[in-house]
Design an enzyme around this catalytic site. Structure first.
Site, short mmCIF file in Angstrom:
data_model
loop_
_atom_site.label_atom_id
_atom_site.label_comp_id
_atom_site.label_asym_id
_atom_site.label_seq_id
_atom_site.Cartn_x
_atom_site.Cartn_y
_atom_site.Cartn_z
CE LYS A 106 -7.47 -0.44 -2.84
NZ LYS A 106 -6.44 -0.47 -1.64
CD GLN A 125 -8.63 3.60 -3.50
OE1 GLN A 125 -7.17 3.37 -3.31
NE2 GLN A 125 -9.13 2.95 -2.17
CB THR A 153 -2.40 -8.59 -5.22
OG1 THR A 153 -3.72 -7.84 -5.61
CG2 THR A 153 -2.41 -8.70 -3.66
CG ASP A 162 -4.59 -4.09 -1.82
OD1 ASP A 162 -4.62 -4.58 -2.94
OD2 ASP A 162 -5.33 -3.64 -1.30
CD GLU A 207 -4.06 -0.47 0.72
OE1 GLU A 207 -4.50 -1.69 0.61
OE2 GLU A 207 -4.59 0.63 0.62
CG ASP A 249 -7.66 -5.91 0.21
OD1 ASP A 249 -7.05 -6.42 1.27
OD2 ASP A 249 -7.37 -4.85 -0.02
NE ARG A 269 -3.31 4.56 -1.23
CZ ARG A 269 -3.78 3.62 -0.79
NH1 ARG A 269 -5.04 3.20 -0.80
NH2 ARG A 269 -3.04 3.04 0.19
CD GLU A 312 -2.25 4.55 6.75
OE1 GLU A 312 -2.20 3.52 6.26
OE2 GLU A 312 -2.56 4.56 8.12
CG HIS A 340 -5.35 1.77 6.70
ND1 HIS A 340 -4.59 2.70 5.82
CD2 HIS A 340 -6.33 1.31 5.94
CE1 HIS A 340 -4.80 2.70 4.68
NE2 HIS A 340 -5.97 1.63 4.71
CD GLU A 394 -4.14 -5.42 2.39
OE1 GLU A 394 -4.56 -6.48 2.21
OE2 GLU A 394 -4.56 -4.45 1.66
MN MN Z 1 -5.80 -3.34 0.55
#
Ligand code: MN
Length: 423
Positions: free
Chosen positions: A260, A247, A264, A240, A206, A133, A244, A371, A140, A208
């Site tokens: 993560k 992480q 996915t 993805d 996420e 990834d 948070r 975000e 971003h 993607e």
């Molecule tokens: Mn990602």
């Protein structure tokens, strides 16, 4: 013979102008039906799936070299390489054309080979060899950087010099529609003195694109731009999922790990690189210019519109929370692949590369809840009484993507995932 991307082509299979799957697209997937539960390879056309195994058995797919569509994944077909991909797509296009009687007027074959999409169960299209990834949207990376390090140090010093990435997990790549269990992990909010173990409290998505690598590269070898491009079979939508809070505590110093690794999600239809060709465009100007091995002679970005919608369990329908475009990516998929192999790292057939979260310059173009809610400080209202900062149990997240042509669209369908409790 006209090129399969010719905008004037029409199929004898009816295709609505708003359909993601006109004859100019022809994405590959793996499906099964109640009548024939063996997963096999098909192509989407309008509201139908064209069963390539049936066509193969009937000797309709040229050469006799293609004994690959009875497989439960696209891996054997992808391994045959770009010349075969291109030839096969041209032949499928020819068989579906409105002015070709071969399949159109063969009732027996047509009945067997055209399956209504509503009757098809869609499976994970490839066995993922490896999953990497990236983190290649400047908007971003800047948003995240401003949140955690302030405006002056938003981008890390390496960011403008290479596509930043990490090695993810192939074992938990799942197809659209698969429920996503809220992960558990070590949590240490800034106010806590010691970590605890429990369900993630800041579950995010996420937005993607996923790149399907269709050809291998040997260990010890670098790739040129042209070689990398030829290795790309196609693209899917990719979510993805990200924890948070897990992480934030785990990522120093080696980057994301369990945050993560739990899931996915990808869309079931693989849109070929060839079908996206008419929508190719130049990406953002790269300043400073990349090192020579990362320089691009041609435009490698795509004008590909992306939507994200969210539906809480209490809501009747999903609400759009993001509309952006793949064209904003600072580092292209080709540059990511060149960089990935630059150390001598071997690439395998059916490696999957995540583009990195795709955000754009506008507030409405943010590709993650991190975000959108600005790290939880700005809740958004989805419906009266339904507010969100991060995902809650029962929430369903849907991503869609398409390239708009003149009178047709080359679309990706959707990737959906619903959150179920950690239990
Ligand atoms: Mn990602």
């Amino acid at each position: 013979m006209p090129h399969p991307n010719d905008p004037s082509l029409r199929s004898f299979v009816p295709v609505d102008v708003a359909s993601d799957f006109p004859i100019q697209n022809l994405p590959y997937g793996v499906f099964s039906t109640a009548a024939l539960p063996t997963p096999r390879v098909g192509v989407a056309i309008g509201d139908y799936v064209l069963d390539l195994w049936e066509l193969e058995q009937d000797g309709r797919l040229a050469d006799g070299e293609l004994i690959v569509f009875a497989a439960p994944t696209l891996n054997p077909f992808m391994a045959l390489g770009p010349k075969v991909w291109s030839r096969t797509r041209a032949r499928i296009s020819e068989l579906l054309r409105h002015d070709n009687p071969e399949l159109r007027d063969n009732e027996r074959l047509r009945e067997r080979a055209l399956v209504p999409m509503a009757r098809a169960k869609l499976h994970l299209p490839i066995t993922v060899a490896g999953y990497t990834d990236f983190y290649s949207s400047k908007e971003h990376a800047t948003n995240v950087g401003v949140m955690f390090r302030g405006k002056d140090n938003a981008l890390q010093p390496n960011w403008l010099h290479m596509p930043i990435g990490y090695n993810g997990r192939a074992s938990t790549v799942v197809v659209s529609g698969t429920k996503v269990r809220r992960p558990r992990g070590q949590l240490k909010p800034p106010t806590a003195e010691t970590p605890s173990f429990g369900p993630c409290q800041r579950l995010d998505f996420e937005l993607e694109m996923g790149v399907m690598i269709g050809q291998p590269s040997p260990i010890g070898e670098m790739l040129t731009e042209a070689q990398a491009e030829e290795m790309i079979f196609g693209f899917v939508l990719l979510n993805d999922w990200s924890a948070r809070d897990i992480q934030q505590w785990e990522y120093v110093p080696l980057g994301p790990f369990q945050a993560k690794a739990f899931a996915t999600s990808i869309s079931p239809w693989v849109v070929t690189r060839e079908a996206l060709e008419p929508f190719r465009l130049q990406g953002p100007r790269q300043d400073p210019p990349p090192l020579p091995y990362l320089q691009q002679a041609q435009p490698n970005n795509y004008d590909l519109q992306l939507d994200v919608a969210l539906r809480a369990a209490a809501m009747n329908k999903a609400v759009n929370i993001c509309h952006t475009n793949f064209k904003y990516m600072y580092w292209s998929s080709v540059q990511q692949l060149v960089h990935h192999a630059s150390s001598g790292c071997a690439m395998n057939v059916c490696d999957l590369l995540g583009s990195g979260t795709i955000s754009g310059p506008e507030k409405s173009q943010r590709g993650s809840l991190l975000e959108i809610s600005w790290n939880g400080t700005e809740p958004m209202e989805l419906a009266s009484g339904v507010k969100r900062t991060f995902l809650e149990d029962g929430d369903s997240l849907v991503m869609r993507g398409w390239c708009q042509g003149d009178g047709y669209r080359v679309g990706f369908g959707e990737v959906e995932g619903t959150i179920v409790p950690a239990g």
